[in-house]
Design a protein around this motif. Structure first.
Motif, mmCIF file in Angstrom:
data_model
loop_
_atom_site.group_PDB
_atom_site.id
_atom_site.type_symbol
_atom_site.label_atom_id
_atom_site.label_comp_id
_atom_site.label_asym_id
_atom_site.label_seq_id
_atom_site.Cartn_x
_atom_site.Cartn_y
_atom_site.Cartn_z
ATOM 1 N N GLY A 51 0.834 -1.187 0.000
ATOM 2 C CA GLY A 51 0.000 0.000 0.000
ATOM 3 C C GLY A 51 0.876 1.247 0.000
ATOM 4 O O GLY A 51 2.090 1.198 -0.240
ATOM 5 N N THR A 52 0.273 2.382 0.282
ATOM 6 C CA THR A 52 0.996 3.641 0.407
ATOM 7 C C THR A 52 0.829 4.142 1.829
ATOM 8 O O THR A 52 -0.290 4.440 2.258
ATOM 9 C CB THR A 52 0.449 4.686 -0.583
ATOM 10 N N ASN A 53 1.922 4.196 2.564
ATOM 11 C CA ASN A 53 1.841 4.576 3.972
ATOM 12 C C ASN A 53 1.354 6.013 4.117
ATOM 13 O O ASN A 53 1.916 6.936 3.531
ATOM 14 C CB ASN A 53 3.197 4.426 4.653
ATOM 15 N N THR A 54 0.296 6.185 4.907
ATOM 16 C CA THR A 54 -0.227 7.525 5.172
ATOM 17 C C THR A 54 0.121 7.991 6.575
ATOM 18 O O THR A 54 0.280 9.181 6.820
ATOM 19 C CB THR A 54 -1.752 7.546 4.985
ATOM 20 N N THR A 55 0.214 7.031 7.517
ATOM 21 C CA THR A 55 0.667 7.312 8.881
ATOM 22 C C THR A 55 1.519 6.126 9.320
ATOM 23 O O THR A 55 1.744 5.182 8.550
ATOM 24 C CB THR A 55 -0.515 7.488 9.859
ATOM 25 N N THR A 56 1.972 6.143 10.561
ATOM 26 C CA THR A 56 2.759 5.021 11.069
ATOM 27 C C THR A 56 1.907 3.773 11.253
ATOM 28 O O THR A 56 2.441 2.669 11.405
ATOM 29 C CB THR A 56 3.405 5.398 12.411
ATOM 30 N N THR A 57 0.589 3.934 11.258
ATOM 31 C CA THR A 57 -0.299 2.790 11.506
ATOM 32 C C THR A 57 -1.241 2.480 10.354
ATOM 33 O O THR A 57 -1.929 1.462 10.385
ATOM 34 C CB THR A 57 -1.156 3.030 12.770
ATOM 35 N N GLN A 58 -1.313 3.330 9.336
ATOM 36 C CA GLN A 58 -2.271 3.134 8.250
ATOM 37 C C GLN A 58 -1.610 3.250 6.882
ATOM 38 O O GLN A 58 -0.613 3.971 6.715
ATOM 39 C CB GLN A 58 -3.414 4.143 8.346
ATOM 40 N N SER A 59 -2.185 2.549 5.928
ATOM 41 C CA SER A 59 -1.742 2.610 4.534
ATOM 42 C C SER A 59 -2.953 2.662 3.626
ATOM 43 O O SER A 59 -4.019 2.119 3.957
ATOM 44 C CB SER A 59 -0.891 1.389 4.165
ATOM 45 N N THR A 60 -2.796 3.296 2.475
ATOM 46 C CA THR A 60 -3.843 3.319 1.466
ATOM 47 C C THR A 60 -3.599 2.191 0.474
ATOM 48 O O THR A 60 -2.516 2.087 -0.112
ATOM 49 C CB THR A 60 -3.875 4.666 0.732
ATOM 50 N N VAL A 61 -4.597 1.336 0.308
ATOM 51 C CA VAL A 61 -4.500 0.167 -0.566
ATOM 52 C C VAL A 61 -5.343 0.411 -1.812
ATOM 53 O O VAL A 61 -6.495 0.863 -1.711
ATOM 54 C CB VAL A 61 -4.984 -1.102 0.158
ATOM 55 N N SER A 62 -4.781 0.099 -2.985
ATOM 56 C CA SER A 62 -5.510 0.242 -4.252
ATOM 57 C C SER A 62 -6.139 -1.097 -4.617
ATOM 58 O O SER A 62 -5.428 -2.080 -4.860
ATOM 59 C CB SER A 62 -4.567 0.699 -5.362
ATOM 60 N N PHE A 63 -7.467 -1.137 -4.640
ATOM 61 C CA PHE A 63 -8.218 -2.329 -5.040
ATOM 62 C C PHE A 63 -8.614 -2.193 -6.509
ATOM 63 O O PHE A 63 -9.043 -1.112 -6.938
ATOM 64 C CB PHE A 63 -9.470 -2.489 -4.177
#
Length: 235
Positions: A51-63
């Motif tokens: 994915g693309t890390n947005t924060t230290t705990t979250q990522s944006t995933v492309s479906f």
């Protein structure tokens, strides 16, 4: 003569009206069932979806997925396999969607195809792990019930019901299972005979007209995953 002519004209008019029939109006167009989408990414069983890390705990995933026939919109359903929390994106008109998710967790996802009709079509279910910080070994996917299905009423065979489940490990490790089975909450201490199972099924003794709770802990020797608690009732 004029009177006779008028009478004949009147009966001719009545005859034509009575034989004319009613206007059926425009026909209702046939709506085909929407087709089944073929999933593309994240790939099924992917161990380390970045994915693309947005924060230290979250990522944006492309479906992404292939377009389906006779489909107007798509619904994307994403399930956190540890908590069973569901994230849904509805009314998608393209074949891709970016969604921000918590890192280091296992997920499953499906696409539902829709049109103006009442029938919808659901894709296959794919699973993946969203990469976390410094993870070198991933826990198995949590077990999901195959039989009995959650909430059903079961007729025992010779006083037994066979529980079966499905799970996998993205790294291909050998798996063992511990079955929790009771009439309280599915979390009571398991019997020794229900520990270190190497098959994905187990016959259990049951009583009639009783609600049972069960869950499975899966181990790859390094990490474990815990299923949700499933229930069924016996006749």
């Amino acid at each position: 003569m004029k009177s006779i002519y008028n009478i004949l004209s009147f009966f001719l008019f009545v005859f034509l009206v009575s034989c004319g029939g009613s206007d059926p109006g425009p026909s209702t167009p046939t709506i085909n069932n929407p087709g089944k989408s073929v999933l593309i990414a994240p790939a099924s069983g992917r161990t380390c979806e970045e994915g693309t890390n947005t924060t230290t705990t979250q990522s944006t995933v492309s479906f992404s997925w292939n377009s389906a026939s006779d489909t107007d919109t798509y619904d994307l359903k994403i399930t956190n396999l540890n908590t069973q929390e569901v994230t849904t994106q509805t009314g998608i008109t393209t074949t891709m969607k970016d969604v921000t998710l918590t890192r280091g967790l296992p997920y499953s996802w499906t696409i539902t195809s829709k049109n103006k009709g009442t029938t919808t079509t659901v894709s296959d279910t794919w699973k993946f792990y969203l990469a976390g910080n410094g993870v070198t070994n991933y826990a198995p996917f949590p077990a999901s019930a195959v039989s009995p299905l959650p909430g059903v009423v079961v007729t025992p065979t010779n006083g037994n019901v066979t529980l079966s489940w499905e799970t996998s490990d993205v790294e291909g490790s050998a798996l063992t299972y511990t079955l929790y089975f009771d009439t309280i909450d599915g979390k009571q201490s398991p019997l020794d005979t229900n520990k270190n199972l190497t098959t994905k099924s187990k016959a259990v003794a049951v009583n009639a007209n009783t609600v049972y709770y069960w869950r499975v802990i899966t181990s790859d020797g390094n990490n474990i995953s815990t299923s949700v608690v499933y229930t069924f009732k016996t006749n």
